[in-house]
Scaffold this motif. Structure first.
Motif, short mmCIF file in Angstrom:
data_model
loop_
_atom_site.label_atom_id
_atom_site.label_comp_id
_atom_site.label_asym_id
_atom_site.label_seq_id
_atom_site.Cartn_x
_atom_site.Cartn_y
_atom_site.Cartn_z
N ASP A 135 92.56 20.45 48.14
CA ASP A 135 94.01 20.65 48.82
C ASP A 135 94.06 20.90 49.93
OD1 ASP A 135 95.06 20.31 46.01
OD2 ASP A 135 95.21 22.47 45.64
N GLY A 136 92.82 21.45 50.58
CA GLY A 136 92.92 21.59 52.11
C GLY A 136 93.14 20.13 52.73
N ILE A 137 92.40 19.28 52.15
CA ILE A 137 92.38 17.96 52.89
C ILE A 137 93.70 17.36 52.55
CG2 ILE A 137 91.56 15.60 52.54
CD1 ILE A 137 88.69 16.89 51.86
N LEU A 138 94.32 17.41 51.34
CA LEU A 138 95.61 16.89 51.07
C LEU A 138 96.78 17.55 51.75
CD1 LEU A 138 97.21 14.99 48.96
CD2 LEU A 138 97.46 17.03 47.57
N ALA A 139 96.42 18.84 52.45
CA ALA A 139 97.45 19.54 53.01
C ALA A 139 97.57 18.92 54.50
CB ALA A 139 97.19 21.11 52.99
N ALA A 140 96.24 18.74 55.04
CA ALA A 140 96.06 18.16 56.30
C ALA A 140 96.79 16.91 56.44
CB ALA A 140 94.46 18.15 56.77
N VAL A 141 96.40 15.70 55.47
CA VAL A 141 96.89 14.55 55.43
C VAL A 141 98.59 14.65 55.36
CG1 VAL A 141 97.00 12.56 54.13
CG2 VAL A 141 94.82 13.79 54.28
N VAL A 187 99.29 25.99 47.77
CA VAL A 187 99.16 27.09 46.67
C VAL A 187 99.84 26.22 45.27
CG1 VAL A 187 100.03 28.81 48.14
CG2 VAL A 187 101.65 27.49 47.23
N ARG A 188 99.86 24.96 45.50
CA ARG A 188 100.30 24.14 44.32
C ARG A 188 99.71 24.41 42.90
NH1 ARG A 188 98.27 18.91 43.09
NH2 ARG A 188 96.25 18.90 43.83
N ARG A 189 98.53 24.71 43.11
CA ARG A 189 97.75 25.17 41.63
C ARG A 189 98.07 26.25 41.27
NH1 ARG A 189 93.38 21.12 41.25
NH2 ARG A 189 93.28 20.11 43.31
N THR A 190 98.11 27.45 42.06
CA THR A 190 98.18 28.65 41.72
C THR A 190 99.68 29.22 41.40
OG1 THR A 190 97.88 29.34 43.94
CG2 THR A 190 95.94 29.78 42.51
N HIS A 191 100.49 28.59 42.30
CA HIS A 191 101.95 28.75 42.26
C HIS A 191 102.86 27.58 42.27
CE1 HIS A 191 99.98 32.66 44.01
NE2 HIS A 191 100.59 33.14 43.06
N PRO A 192 102.57 26.95 41.28
CA PRO A 192 103.21 25.48 41.13
C PRO A 192 104.82 25.67 41.36
CG PRO A 192 102.40 26.04 39.23
CD PRO A 192 101.90 27.08 40.17
N VAL A 193 105.50 26.58 40.68
CA VAL A 193 106.83 26.68 40.69
C VAL A 193 107.48 27.23 41.98
CG1 VAL A 193 108.81 28.15 39.61
CG2 VAL A 193 106.78 27.20 38.03
#
Lengths: 420, 215
Positions: A37-43, A83-89
């Motif tokens: 997710d860190g990589i995805l956020a950077a991208v 935070v999409r995994r822990t707090h998706p809503v």
């Protein structure tokens, strides 16, 4: 049946150890997910930042307020991804809210939609039922609002002041509402589907773990039975001999009894030590674990539909009780594996060779045809190795030309045999 | 002289029991068998009075061997040797025709008494242990067969006492009759119910719920 078995003795992990291992595995997965997710956020930040910068250069008509807002949106997208995994809503609400404001004030920040797609997917993948349904509803409503906004503010359909005709409305629905709605909904549904697949994979992994645990329980029961076999037989001899010696008038017979008692007890102690070291093997309930029971065992396996062909060579040799038990259990495990994992349309060959000569002993050889797609490796294979080694023998298992082969050798007992 | 056959797959166990039996003036060991098939053969050759029979053996187990021996020669008395107090195999052996069971680690006096008791046939070996055994593994068939109705009032009383494991002497004492009378009654009861010996009577009573006092 294809996994390479190791021959070190591995103590059977108890329930607690297995749980600890599972928890450790979960933590490892969490760390991996966070990194991804860190990589995805950077991208995402780069992908939204570069077009923004380009538009800054090309258009240069945004106000400072607009550009500050764009920076906020870029940061929000990166945060939502994290935070999409822990707090998706929460991630979904934050990004779609920002996207709505972005549309309302017409900031040059169209890459926000990329982030919206990611959080929609995440809602489908990680949220519970209400979150998922909400995400679908949001996809529907947001795309509808966008279409209306496009129709009225964007002037896509009709001029101001005139009422839209039916074909106008249909055109709007087909070109302005349905495509984004489809895109958004599909993002949610793909996430949902991926979640279902992951769940069923987790379930089958769990089933595998519980099967393994049941096998371990069975192994312990088998060990207890073998232990009882050895101890009860030896103690029955000790008691009978001691009582006989007490009653017999013959002094020589008394001496012989004492010798037998000492020898039997000594051998039982040795057997118990061997069995105690033996913690991994499996078996079905059987009254007598001995190679003498091999024909009966084979008859039972035949009855379950497997063609087993037994070849016995050589004259009987005395085996130590532990080797006899181990050889029988290995045969049992090999046949059970053949039944479970092998190609049951092909015969299974069992060869039992008893050797006299300077190094007397027995060699047990079982081979069965492998199935085209062998299933999960039987952990019993490792049990076979340990069993053989602890009983003073040796075992070899492996694949040869599409056949799974189990070979075990045990030396005959040295000197006088006591007990069974 | 009581002629005894010892059946067990462990030679050294048989040796110990043989020493014990041979030390007695009224007993002799007429043979040893290492499995059920040998036991059937030896029983036919030697016509022993009492057979001490292990249950778990290669080739032919003790239950099947008991069945064959008793069928071939009904006057043979089989005592099953078990490792556990509550061994289902012992219950099956008794249904197959064994006259009782003793633990392999029983006191020598008890082993000798069991041999004499089943040979005399007027008492049940370990009656309470036998009831416990059938409590654990017996199937309760509540329907009482018609044969039971054929017993006279007196025979039913004797049946009830014998079912509790009382010996002829004990029954005679409590009923104020002679032992010979008790013996006659018991054999008539056995004949009417088609039972081969007193342990079968105990099992019959238990399985049909005919023992008021289970203790």
């Amino acid at each position: 049946m294809t996994a390479a078995p190791t021959d070190e003795a591995v103590p059977a992990p108890g329930g607690d150890a297995a749980d600890a291992a599972a928890a450790e595995e979960l933590r490892r997965q969490d760390r991996r997910a966070l990194r991804a997710d860190g990589i995805l956020a950077a991208v995402t930040t780069v992908l939204t930042g570069i077009p923004t910068a380009i538009m800054w250069v090309l258009l240069a008509n945004g106000t400072a307020f607009h550009w500050a807002f764009c920076a906020l949106v870029a940061a929000a997208i990166a945060g939502a991804v994290l935070v999409r995994r822990t707090h998706p809503v929460l991630a979904l609400l934050a990004l779609t809210g920002l996207a709505a404001i972005h549309v309302a004030i017409a900031a040059p920040m169209f890459p926000v939609w990329f982030g919206v797609l990611v959080v929609l997917y995440s809602a489908g993948r990680f949220a519970r039922w209400p979150g998922r349904l909400g995400a679908l509803g949001l996809a529907l409503v947001a795309s509808l609002l966008a279409a209306i906004w496009l129709a009225t503010e964007g002037g896509l359909a009709v001029g101001p002041g005139t009422l839209p005709t039916v074909p106008d409305i249909l055109r709007l629905v087909a070109f302005a509402w349905i495509p984004p709605m489809m895109l958004f909904s599909i993002a949610v549904l793909v996430g949902w589907g991926v979640a279902a697949v992951a769940r069923s994979e987790a379930a089958s992994k769990e089933a595998l773990v519980s099967t393994r645990r049941a096998d371990e329980q069975e192994e312990r029961a088998a060990l207890a039975r073998d232990m009882h076999d050895v101890v009860a037989h030896s103690l029955a001899v000790v008691i009978a001999q001691a009582n006989g010696a007490r009653y017999t008038p013959d002094p020589e017979a008394k001496d012989r009894s004492l010798e037998v008692i000492a020898g039997t007890a000594k051998q039982a102690l040795g057997d118990v030590r061997l069995l105690l070291g033996q913690l991994r093997h499996s078996q079905a309930a059987d009254p007598v674990a001995s190679l003498e029971g091999a024909p009966a065992l084979i008859a039972r396996i035949r009855a379950s539909g497997l063609d087993v062909r037994l070849v016995e060579l050589g004259a009987a040799v005395p085996l130590p009780r532990t080797a006899d038990i181990a050889a029988y259990r290995i045969l049992q495990e090999a046949l059970t594996n053949a039944l479970r994992h092998g190609d049951t349309s092909q015969p299974v060959h069992v060869r039992l060779q008893r050797e006299g000569g300077p190094q007397p002993g027995i060699v047990l050889d079982v081979h069965n045809r492998l199935r085209a797609h062998p299933g999960v490796a039987g952990h019993g294979v490792r049990g076979m190795h340990e069993r053989a080694r602890l009983a003073g023998g040796d075992a070899w298992t492996g694949v040869e030309d599409g056949w799974f082969r189990v070979r075990a050798a045990f030396p005959a007992s040295a000197g006088r045999r006591l007990g069974r | 002289m009581i002629r005894v056959l010892i059946v067990d797959d462990q030679a050294l166990f048989r040796g110990g029991i043989r020493m014990l039996l041979e030390s007695q003036p009224d007993m002799t060991c007429v043979g040893e068998a290492a499995d059920g098939a040998q036991a059937v053969r030896l029983a036919e050759e030697q016509q022993p009075d009492v057979i001490l029979m292990d249950v778990r053996m290669p080739v032919l187990d003790g239950i099947a061997a008991t069945e064959r021996i008793v069928r071939a020669r009904p006057e043979s008395r089989v005592v099953v040797l078990t490792t556990f107090d509550l061994d289902e195999a012992a219950a099956r052996a008794i249904r197959a025709g064994a006259s009782g069971f003793i633990l392999k680690d029983a006191e020598p006096e008890l082993v000798l008494a069991a041999v004499r008791t089943v040979h005399a046939g007027n008492e049940v070996v370990a009656a309470s242990a036998t009831r416990e055994l059938f409590k654990a593994f017996g199937s309760q068939r509540r329907r009482i067969p018609a044969e039971f109705a054929a017993l006279t009032e007196r025979e039913r009383e004797i049946f009830g006492l014998a079912a509790r494991g009382l010996s002829n002497t004990e029954i005679a004492r409590s009923e104020f009759v002679s032992e010979a009378t008790v013996k006659t009654h018991v054999s008539r009861v056995l004949a009417k119910l088609g039972l081969r010996d007193r342990v079968q009577l105990v099992v019959f009573a238990y399985e049909h719920g005919l023992v008021g006092d289970q203790r």
